[in-house]
Scaffold this motif. Sequence first.
Motif, PDB file in Angstrom:
ATOM      1  N   ILE A  44     -34.936  14.565 -26.656  1.00 23.31           N
ATOM      2  CA  ILE A  44     -35.483  12.993 -26.841  1.00 23.31           C
ATOM      3  C   ILE A  44     -35.544  12.399 -28.089  1.00 23.31           C
ATOM      4  O   ILE A  44     -35.921  12.968 -29.173  1.00 23.31           O
ATOM      5  CB  ILE A  44     -36.947  13.017 -26.209  1.00 23.31           C
ATOM      6  N   VAL A 159     -37.878  20.504 -22.808  1.00 27.27           N
ATOM      7  CA  VAL A 159     -38.117  19.394 -23.374  1.00 27.27           C
ATOM      8  C   VAL A 159     -38.251  19.662 -24.809  1.00 27.27           C
ATOM      9  O   VAL A 159     -38.960  20.349 -25.388  1.00 27.27           O
ATOM     10  CB  VAL A 159     -39.451  18.667 -22.593  1.00 27.27           C
ATOM     11  N   THR A 160     -37.389  18.753 -25.533  1.00 25.21           N
ATOM     12  CA  THR A 160     -37.296  18.849 -27.102  1.00 25.21           C
ATOM     13  C   THR A 160     -37.181  17.416 -27.749  1.00 25.21           C
ATOM     14  O   THR A 160     -36.901  16.651 -26.807  1.00 25.21           O
ATOM     15  CB  THR A 160     -36.265  19.880 -27.475  1.00 25.21           C
ATOM     16  N   GLY A 161     -37.633  17.277 -28.881  1.00 26.71           N
ATOM     17  CA  GLY A 161     -37.337  16.186 -29.581  1.00 26.71           C
ATOM     18  C   GLY A 161     -38.637  15.386 -30.437  1.00 26.71           C
ATOM     19  O   GLY A 161     -39.523  16.181 -30.447  1.00 26.71           O
ATOM     20  N   THR A 162     -38.523  14.095 -30.125  1.00 26.82           N
ATOM     21  CA  THR A 162     -39.544  13.476 -30.754  1.00 26.82           C
ATOM     22  C   THR A 162     -39.998  12.176 -30.094  1.00 26.82           C
ATOM     23  O   THR A 162     -38.878  11.611 -29.583  1.00 26.82           O
ATOM     24  CB  THR A 162     -39.148  13.178 -32.382  1.00 26.82           C
ATOM     25  N   THR A 164     -43.695  13.797 -30.115  1.00 26.47           N
ATOM     26  CA  THR A 164     -44.200  14.782 -29.199  1.00 26.47           C
ATOM     27  C   THR A 164     -45.026  14.048 -28.190  1.00 26.47           C
ATOM     28  O   THR A 164     -44.889  14.199 -27.048  1.00 26.47           O
ATOM     29  CB  THR A 164     -45.134  15.719 -29.909  1.00 26.47           C
ATOM     30  N   CYS A 168     -41.809  12.309 -25.690  1.00 23.14           N
ATOM     31  CA  CYS A 168     -41.663  13.748 -24.955  1.00 23.14           C
ATOM     32  C   CYS A 168     -42.649  14.213 -24.089  1.00 23.14           C
ATOM     33  O   CYS A 168     -42.437  14.765 -23.130  1.00 23.14           O
ATOM     34  CB  CYS A 168     -41.613  14.892 -26.240  1.00 23.14           C
ATOM     35  N   GLU A 169     -44.073  13.666 -24.295  1.00 25.53           N
ATOM     36  CA  GLU A 169     -44.899  14.169 -23.317  1.00 25.53           C
ATOM     37  C   GLU A 169     -44.678  13.108 -22.130  1.00 25.53           C
ATOM     38  O   GLU A 169     -44.765  13.762 -20.813  1.00 25.53           O
ATOM     39  CB  GLU A 169     -46.219  13.846 -23.766  1.00 25.53           C
ATOM     40  N   SER A 171     -41.969  12.302 -20.991  1.00 21.03           N
ATOM     41  CA  SER A 171     -40.818  12.779 -19.934  1.00 21.03           C
ATOM     42  C   SER A 171     -41.171  14.015 -19.234  1.00 21.03           C
ATOM     43  O   SER A 171     -40.916  14.274 -18.476  1.00 21.03           O
ATOM     44  CB  SER A 171     -39.608  12.875 -20.970  1.00 21.03           C
ATOM     45  N   MET A 184     -41.869  23.034 -22.209  1.00 18.16           N
ATOM     46  CA  MET A 184     -41.967  22.319 -23.535  1.00 18.16           C
ATOM     47  C   MET A 184     -41.894  23.285 -24.739  1.00 18.16           C
ATOM     48  O   MET A 184     -42.437  24.031 -24.611  1.00 18.16           O
ATOM     49  CB  MET A 184     -43.254  21.427 -23.616  1.00 18.16           C
ATOM     50  N   ASN A 189     -40.244  20.430 -30.724  1.00 19.95           N
ATOM     51  CA  ASN A 189     -40.762  18.900 -30.670  1.00 19.95           C
ATOM     52  C   ASN A 189     -41.465  18.548 -31.913  1.00 19.95           C
ATOM     53  O   ASN A 189     -42.131  19.502 -32.609  1.00 19.95           O
ATOM     54  CB  ASN A 189     -41.827  18.965 -29.512  1.00 19.95           C
TER      55      ASN A 189
END
Length: 225
Positions: A44, A159-162, A164, A168-169, A171, A184, A189
């Motif tokens: 993300i 789920v990874t990315g920024t 959090t 990300c949450e 999603s 997650m 994240n």
Amino acid sequence: MQETEPRLHAWRIEEREYRRQEQRRGRRFAYSHLTPARTALVVIDMVPFFVDANPHARGIVPHIQQLADRLRAAGGTVAWVLPARTARTPVGDEFHGPEAAETFRNAGGTGPLPGRLWPGLATRPGDIFVEKSGPSAFFPGRCSLPDILEEHHIDTVLVTGTVTQVCCESSARDASTLGYRVVMVADANATGRDQDHNATLATIYRSFGDVRPTAEVLDLIDAVP
């Protein structure tokens, strides 16, 4: 100019939360295995706007790359999700303020999607690239990702990315609502502060999915059924 070196969050799940789930279902983690061919790594908003200014976001880059490379090699799917350039709205201007609203709606950049990613990430032919026009990559009508994952027969999302506690949450919650097995990845994240990061991890672990570090997810990918 980057002022600090990349770093990882000091993430944690409280022991009482682990005990609560163990009492409910007889084990610490809901998902003790995954099938790589039915698993997607969802990355993300790893774009310069978010990554350049955040040492935690730069810190997770190697973990995301490890996960992407290992899952691809095992027959899984890698999906890169980027912010779409959205229309300016009165509500957005009212909520953020006009200047910030204009900045946020352009956060994903312009041009072909692969070129918008933070340059430290390596993609491969066959990866999925999508835009989302809301915080969540799984909210109906805001992103094509769920339809694409359905075509790939995906039942598990990593789920990874920024950031959090925002995209990300959002999603992870919506993916769970749609019936995906959600994991997650705790150290893949990122946000600005450990306390915000850990609050989201606790929420996801309690109600929406598993929370596992990269090393454990790699073991799941590598495990022989």
